[in-house]
Design a protein around this motif. Structure first.
Motif, PDB file in Angstrom:
ATOM      1  N   LYS A  75       0.826  -1.217   0.000  1.00  0.00           N
ATOM      2  CA  LYS A  75       0.000   0.000   0.000  1.00  0.00           C
ATOM      3  C   LYS A  75       0.857   1.264   0.000  1.00  0.00           C
ATOM      4  N   LEU A  76       2.050   1.163   0.561  1.00  0.00           N
ATOM      5  CA  LEU A  76       2.966   2.308   0.576  1.00  0.00           C
ATOM      6  C   LEU A  76       3.895   2.316  -0.639  1.00  0.00           C
ATOM      7  N   GLY A  77       3.875   1.238  -1.411  1.00  0.00           N
ATOM      8  CA  GLY A  77       4.712   1.162  -2.599  1.00  0.00           C
ATOM      9  C   GLY A  77       6.178   0.926  -2.306  1.00  0.00           C
ATOM     10  N   LEU A  78       6.459   0.187  -1.242  1.00  0.00           N
ATOM     11  CA  LEU A  78       7.846  -0.059  -0.840  1.00  0.00           C
ATOM     12  C   LEU A  78       8.311  -1.437  -1.287  1.00  0.00           C
ATOM     13  N   SER A  79       9.539  -1.500  -1.754  1.00  0.00           N
ATOM     14  CA  SER A  79      10.126  -2.792  -2.100  1.00  0.00           C
ATOM     15  C   SER A  79      10.693  -3.430  -0.835  1.00  0.00           C
ATOM     16  N   PHE A  80      10.893  -4.736  -0.920  1.00  0.00           N
ATOM     17  CA  PHE A  80      11.392  -5.468   0.241  1.00  0.00           C
ATOM     18  C   PHE A  80      12.087  -6.719  -0.254  1.00  0.00           C
ATOM     19  N   ASP A  81      13.358  -6.849   0.072  1.00  0.00           N
ATOM     20  CA  ASP A  81      14.120  -8.013  -0.324  1.00  0.00           C
ATOM     21  C   ASP A  81      14.345  -8.904   0.882  1.00  0.00           C
ATOM     22  N   TYR A  82      13.972 -10.159   0.718  1.00  0.00           N
ATOM     23  CA  TYR A  82      14.153 -11.126   1.788  1.00  0.00           C
ATOM     24  C   TYR A  82      14.455 -12.476   1.151  1.00  0.00           C
ATOM     25  N   TYR A  83      15.545 -13.062   1.564  1.00  0.00           N
ATOM     26  CA  TYR A  83      15.917 -14.377   1.059  1.00  0.00           C
ATOM     27  C   TYR A  83      15.503 -15.427   2.075  1.00  0.00           C
ATOM     28  N   ASP A  84      14.584 -16.283   1.678  1.00  0.00           N
ATOM     29  CA  ASP A  84      14.107 -17.352   2.550  1.00  0.00           C
ATOM     30  C   ASP A  84      15.124 -18.481   2.539  1.00  0.00           C
ATOM     31  N   LEU A  85      15.801 -18.652   3.644  1.00  0.00           N
ATOM     32  CA  LEU A  85      16.834 -19.676   3.751  1.00  0.00           C
ATOM     33  C   LEU A  85      16.267 -21.084   3.714  1.00  0.00           C
ATOM     34  N   ASP A  86      15.005 -21.198   4.137  1.00  0.00           N
ATOM     35  CA  ASP A  86      14.363 -22.503   4.211  1.00  0.00           C
ATOM     36  C   ASP A  86      15.228 -23.458   5.022  1.00  0.00           C
ATOM     37  N   ALA A  87      15.644 -22.976   6.170  1.00  0.00           N
ATOM     38  CA  ALA A  87      16.527 -23.745   7.054  1.00  0.00           C
ATOM     39  C   ALA A  87      15.795 -23.991   8.372  1.00  0.00           C
ATOM     40  N   SER A  88      16.460 -23.761   9.476  1.00  0.00           N
ATOM     41  CA  SER A  88      15.839 -23.954  10.789  1.00  0.00           C
ATOM     42  C   SER A  88      14.888 -22.801  11.085  1.00  0.00           C
ATOM     43  N   TYR A  89      14.039 -23.004  12.090  1.00  0.00           N
ATOM     44  CA  TYR A  89      13.135 -21.923  12.507  1.00  0.00           C
ATOM     45  C   TYR A  89      13.937 -20.671  12.833  1.00  0.00           C
ATOM     46  N   GLN A  90      15.009 -20.845  13.594  1.00  0.00           N
ATOM     47  CA  GLN A  90      15.821 -19.698  13.999  1.00  0.00           C
ATOM     48  C   GLN A  90      16.414 -18.978  12.791  1.00  0.00           C
ATOM     49  N   ALA A  99      16.083  -8.467   7.422  1.00  0.00           N
ATOM     50  CA  ALA A  99      15.525  -7.696   6.307  1.00  0.00           C
ATOM     51  C   ALA A  99      14.584  -6.607   6.823  1.00  0.00           C
ATOM     52  N   LEU A 100      13.824  -6.906   7.879  1.00  0.00           N
ATOM     53  CA  LEU A 100      12.939  -5.888   8.468  1.00  0.00           C
ATOM     54  C   LEU A 100      13.740  -4.747   9.086  1.00  0.00           C
ATOM     55  N   GLU A 101      14.855  -5.067   9.717  1.00  0.00           N
ATOM     56  CA  GLU A 101      15.698  -4.014  10.286  1.00  0.00           C
ATOM     57  C   GLU A 101      16.194  -3.077   9.192  1.00  0.00           C
ATOM     58  N   SER A 102      16.548  -3.626   8.049  1.00  0.00           N
ATOM     59  CA  SER A 102      16.985  -2.805   6.912  1.00  0.00           C
ATOM     60  C   SER A 102      15.832  -1.949   6.395  1.00  0.00           C
ATOM     61  N   LEU A 103      14.649  -2.541   6.304  1.00  0.00           N
ATOM     62  CA  LEU A 103      13.473  -1.787   5.861  1.00  0.00           C
ATOM     63  C   LEU A 103      13.170  -0.653   6.833  1.00  0.00           C
ATOM     64  N   LYS A 104      13.269  -0.928   8.115  1.00  0.00           N
ATOM     65  CA  LYS A 104      13.004   0.097   9.129  1.00  0.00           C
ATOM     66  C   LYS A 104      13.973   1.264   8.997  1.00  0.00           C
ATOM     67  N   ALA A 105      15.234   0.978   8.735  1.00  0.00           N
ATOM     68  CA  ALA A 105      16.227   2.040   8.547  1.00  0.00           C
ATOM     69  C   ALA A 105      15.898   2.868   7.309  1.00  0.00           C
ATOM     70  N   ARG A 106      15.477   2.201   6.232  1.00  0.00           N
ATOM     71  CA  ARG A 106      15.074   2.927   5.019  1.00  0.00           C
ATOM     72  C   ARG A 106      13.863   3.808   5.288  1.00  0.00           C
ATOM     73  N   LEU A 107      12.918   3.297   6.042  1.00  0.00           N
ATOM     74  CA  LEU A 107      11.711   4.063   6.360  1.00  0.00           C
ATOM     75  C   LEU A 107      12.043   5.311   7.170  1.00  0.00           C
ATOM     76  N   ALA A 108      12.974   5.186   8.102  1.00  0.00           N
ATOM     77  CA  ALA A 108      13.344   6.329   8.941  1.00  0.00           C
ATOM     78  C   ALA A 108      13.846   7.486   8.090  1.00  0.00           C
ATOM     79  N   ALA A 109      14.571   7.170   7.037  1.00  0.00           N
ATOM     80  CA  ALA A 109      15.100   8.217   6.167  1.00  0.00           C
ATOM     81  C   ALA A 109      13.993   8.969   5.429  1.00  0.00           C
ATOM     82  N   PHE A 110      12.863   8.319   5.209  1.00  0.00           N
ATOM     83  CA  PHE A 110      11.777   8.932   4.458  1.00  0.00           C
ATOM     84  C   PHE A 110      10.635   9.427   5.336  1.00  0.00           C
TER      85      PHE A 110
END
Length: 116
Positions: A75-90, A99-110
């Motif tokens: 809805k905000l028109g933001l891109s988001f890159d996340y690589y699903d490791l498909d490994a353990s839950y952790q 990836a969310l931490e990176s998105l949050k930093a990008r959002l702060a700038a805008f």
């Protein structure tokens, strides 16, 4: 309203019309969900058990977690890159939260770009 088209982007609002405001509430909600998911990760890290990571996985990849992020982000028109490791839950949770931490930093700038 006029018929003055924006020649650089015909789909954009006419040049003499203000662009539609992006609701600050949507921006704030996205930040709130990100913060909640980051706190879920912190709880799992503190517990340090496989069952805690399994619970974190269930919360992060739920309708209130990653699906809500995807909806708000779209809805905000933001891109988001996340690589699903498909490994353990952790590992899956940690990769998504990173990836969310990176998105949050990008959002702060805008932040100033989001209207009240």
């Amino acid at each position: 309203m006029t018929d003055t088209m924006n020649p650089a982007n015909p789909a954009a609002p006419a040049m003499d019309e203000p662009a539609p405001a992006v609701p600050r509430a949507r921006y704030n909600e996205l930040l709130k969900v990100i913060d909640w998911l980051l706190s879920v990760g912190a709880v799992a890290r503190n517990a340090g058990t496989e069952s805690a990571w399994e619970d974190a996985f269930s919360l992060v990849f739920s309708s209130n977690g990653s699906l809500r992020i995807a909806d708000l982000r779209a809805k905000l028109g933001l891109s988001f890159d996340y690589y699903d490791l498909d490994a353990s839950y952790q590992e899956d949770v940690e990769a998504y939260l990173s990836a969310l931490e990176s998105l949050k930093a990008r959002l702060a700038a805008f932040a100033p770009a989001f209207s009240a």
